[in-house]
Design a protein around this motif. Structure first.
Motif, PDB file in Angstrom:
ATOM      1  N   ASP A 135      86.674  58.228  43.785  1.00 47.64           N
ATOM      2  CA  ASP A 135      85.987  58.669  44.994  1.00 47.64           C
ATOM      3  C   ASP A 135      85.427  57.509  45.808  1.00 47.64           C
ATOM      4  OD1 ASP A 135      86.564  61.270  44.478  1.00 47.64           O
ATOM      5  OD2 ASP A 135      84.615  61.762  43.613  1.00 47.64           O
ATOM      6  N   ARG A 136      85.350  56.337  45.206  1.00 45.72           N
ATOM      7  CA  ARG A 136      84.812  55.197  45.947  1.00 45.72           C
ATOM      8  C   ARG A 136      85.815  54.036  45.952  1.00 45.72           C
ATOM      9  NH1 ARG A 136      79.725  56.189  47.353  1.00 45.72           N
ATOM     10  NH2 ARG A 136      79.309  54.056  47.961  1.00 45.72           N
ATOM     11  N   SER A 137      87.089  54.391  45.998  1.00 52.03           N
ATOM     12  CA  SER A 137      88.122  53.359  45.999  1.00 52.03           C
ATOM     13  C   SER A 137      88.079  52.580  47.298  1.00 52.03           C
ATOM     14  CB  SER A 137      89.499  53.992  45.823  1.00 52.03           C
ATOM     15  OG  SER A 137      89.790  54.875  46.888  1.00 52.03           O
ATOM     16  N   PRO A 138      88.372  51.279  47.247  1.00 50.36           N
ATOM     17  CA  PRO A 138      88.364  50.465  48.458  1.00 50.36           C
ATOM     18  C   PRO A 138      89.441  50.909  49.432  1.00 50.36           C
ATOM     19  CG  PRO A 138      89.223  49.219  46.604  1.00 50.36           C
ATOM     20  CD  PRO A 138      88.698  50.498  46.050  1.00 50.36           C
ATOM     21  N   SER A 139      89.213  50.618  50.711  1.00 48.20           N
ATOM     22  CA  SER A 139      90.085  51.155  51.752  1.00 48.20           C
ATOM     23  C   SER A 139      90.235  50.172  52.902  1.00 48.20           C
ATOM     24  CB  SER A 139      89.500  52.478  52.265  1.00 48.20           C
ATOM     25  OG  SER A 139      90.269  53.012  53.323  1.00 48.20           O
ATOM     26  N   ILE A 140      91.439  50.104  53.438  1.00 46.48           N
ATOM     27  CA  ILE A 140      91.731  49.323  54.635  1.00 46.48           C
ATOM     28  C   ILE A 140      92.189  50.279  55.721  1.00 46.48           C
ATOM     29  CG2 ILE A 140      93.190  47.516  55.646  1.00 46.48           C
ATOM     30  CD1 ILE A 140      93.584  46.456  52.753  1.00 46.48           C
ATOM     31  N   VAL A 141      91.618  50.158  56.900  1.00 48.19           N
ATOM     32  CA  VAL A 141      92.071  50.947  58.047  1.00 48.19           C
ATOM     33  C   VAL A 141      92.507  49.981  59.147  1.00 48.19           C
ATOM     34  CG1 VAL A 141      91.508  52.693  59.769  1.00 48.19           C
ATOM     35  CG2 VAL A 141      90.507  52.842  57.475  1.00 48.19           C
ATOM     36  N   LEU A 142      93.740  50.142  59.581  1.00 48.80           N
ATOM     37  CA  LEU A 142      94.326  49.307  60.622  1.00 48.80           C
ATOM     38  C   LEU A 142      94.296  50.052  61.947  1.00 48.80           C
ATOM     39  CD1 LEU A 142      97.527  48.456  58.545  1.00 48.80           C
ATOM     40  CD2 LEU A 142      95.473  47.030  58.715  1.00 48.80           C
ATOM     41  N   LEU A 143      94.069  49.327  63.035  1.00 50.49           N
ATOM     42  CA  LEU A 143      94.098  49.947  64.358  1.00 50.49           C
ATOM     43  C   LEU A 143      95.437  49.700  65.019  1.00 50.49           C
ATOM     44  CD1 LEU A 143      91.922  51.603  65.964  1.00 50.49           C
ATOM     45  CD2 LEU A 143      91.153  50.509  63.848  1.00 50.49           C
ATOM     46  N   SER A 144      96.207  50.761  65.136  1.00 55.17           N
ATOM     47  CA  SER A 144      97.469  50.715  65.860  1.00 55.17           C
ATOM     48  C   SER A 144      97.221  51.251  67.269  1.00 55.17           C
ATOM     49  CB  SER A 144      98.524  51.534  65.107  1.00 55.17           C
ATOM     50  OG  SER A 144      99.746  51.550  65.803  1.00 55.17           O
ATOM     51  N   SER A 145      98.192  51.900  67.857  1.00 55.05           N
ATOM     52  CA  SER A 145      98.054  52.474  69.196  1.00 55.05           C
ATOM     53  C   SER A 145      99.201  53.430  69.448  1.00 55.05           C
ATOM     54  CB  SER A 145      98.070  51.373  70.264  1.00 55.05           C
ATOM     55  OG  SER A 145      98.160  51.936  71.559  1.00 55.05           O
ATOM     56  N   ALA A 146      98.949  54.448  70.263  1.00 53.76           N
ATOM     57  CA  ALA A 146     100.035  55.328  70.689  1.00 53.76           C
ATOM     58  C   ALA A 146     101.108  54.542  71.424  1.00 53.76           C
ATOM     59  CB  ALA A 146      99.487  56.433  71.580  1.00 53.76           C
ATOM     60  N   ALA A 147     100.738  53.382  71.951  1.00 50.15           N
ATOM     61  CA  ALA A 147     101.725  52.532  72.643  1.00 50.15           C
ATOM     62  C   ALA A 147     102.873  52.151  71.718  1.00 50.15           C
ATOM     63  CB  ALA A 147     101.038  51.271  73.168  1.00 50.15           C
ATOM     64  N   ALA A 148     102.631  52.128  70.417  1.00 49.94           N
ATOM     65  CA  ALA A 148     103.681  51.739  69.466  1.00 49.94           C
ATOM     66  C   ALA A 148     104.860  52.697  69.520  1.00 49.94           C
ATOM     67  CB  ALA A 148     103.108  51.680  68.052  1.00 49.94           C
ATOM     68  N   ARG A 149     104.603  53.974  69.803  1.00 47.90           N
ATOM     69  CA  ARG A 149     105.708  54.939  69.879  1.00 47.90           C
ATOM     70  C   ARG A 149     106.074  55.297  71.314  1.00 47.90           C
ATOM     71  NH1 ARG A 149     103.142  59.654  70.910  1.00 47.90           N
ATOM     72  NH2 ARG A 149     101.054  59.987  70.054  1.00 47.90           N
ATOM     73  N   LEU A 150     105.238  54.942  72.289  1.00 46.08           N
ATOM     74  CA  LEU A 150     105.535  55.228  73.693  1.00 46.08           C
ATOM     75  C   LEU A 150     106.198  54.043  74.398  1.00 46.08           C
ATOM     76  CD1 LEU A 150     102.219  57.076  74.630  1.00 46.08           C
ATOM     77  CD2 LEU A 150     104.448  58.113  74.169  1.00 46.08           C
ATOM     78  N   GLY A 151     105.950  52.834  73.900  1.00 47.65           N
ATOM     79  CA  GLY A 151     106.596  51.646  74.434  1.00 47.65           C
ATOM     80  C   GLY A 151     105.911  50.966  75.593  1.00 47.65           C
TER      81      GLY A 151
END
Length: 250
Positions: A135-151
């Motif tokens: 329940d307290r496992s370490p975590s990484i969250v990356l910030l992508s963007s909708a631009a990645a699939r819209l171009g």
């Protein structure tokens, strides 16, 4: 629990820092150059009863990235969460008009910088918790963007491409770190009410495109922060390798 957030002095990074602090995280607020904005963020966290420290660092520089993680350990102890948020964009234009200097600057920060931060997190997070404590496992969250699939044609295909790299990083790193008990996910914001639109020379873009989403409005940094902090939390303990769209349906 100790959380390092890159690019946390404004926008989505700042909103995430403020929200995570209310959920019990100690926050390292990384900033590139705006020390005043970073200190204001730290003050807001402390006024709300949380604990935070501001540390300057350019994520495209390996020495700065190492120093950020060292500073976290010095001030708070082992890092248990990392939000790889720092990123830049540039003036809207078609690819044919972009200089090599611009392309290099965008990719150095958005791709190399993200990979350096994720790499350092991959080195340090696996040893930051008890293997039995799912329940307290370490975590990484990356910030992508909708631009990645819209171009982002005729606007910022370089930025879009840099965020496509983040989508790939999420998939690959989650498979590398899953057996070590570390979760890796990404959030793909859409049209969000931050300063980035003015920074690319199109302050009207927010309303123009935001109003065209199925929900009929742009999103807020706080709405994106909710998704990020959920992915960091025990409530997302069985979620990894996932990219969460926060786009109003766009």
């Amino acid at each position: 629990m100790n959380l390092l957030i890159t690019g946390a002095s404004r926008g989505i990074g700042r909103a995430t820092a403020l929200l995570a602090a209310t959920r019990g995280w100690n926050i390292l607020v990384n900033y590139a150059s705006d020390s005043l904005a970073a200190e204001i963020t730290v003050q807001a966290i402390e006024q709300a009863g949380g604990h935070a420290v501001a540390v300057q660092g350019d994520v495209s520089q390996e020495s700065d990235v190492l120093a950020l993680f060292d500073a976290m350990e010095k001030h708070f102890g082992p890092t248990q969460g990392v939000v790889v948020n720092a990123g830049i964009n540039a003036t809207s234009m078609p690819l044919s008009e972009m200089t090599a200097e611009r392309l290099r600057r965008v990719f150095d920060t958005n791709v190399l910088g993200a990979y350096l931060c994720a790499r350092e997190a991959a080195r340090r997070l696996p040893g930051s918790y008890a293997a039995s404590d799912r329940d307290r496992s370490p975590s990484i969250v990356l910030l992508s963007s909708a631009a990645a699939r819209l171009g982002s044609p005729n606007e910022c295909v370089d930025y879009a491409g840099s965020k496509g790299a983040i989508d790939t990083l999420c998939i690959g790193l989650s498979k590398e770190l899953g057996p070590k008990g570390v979760r890796v996910n990404a959030v793909r914001p859409g049209i969000i009410d931050t300063e980035i639109h003015a920074s690319v020379g199109d302050p009207e873009r927010l309303g123009r495109i935001g109003n065209q989403t199925p929900l009929g409005r742009p999103g807020s940094a706080e709405e994106v922060a909710e998704a990020i902090v959920w992915l960091l939390s025990p409530q997302a303990s069985y979620v990894t390798g996932t990219n969460v769209d926060v786009t109003g349906g766009r």
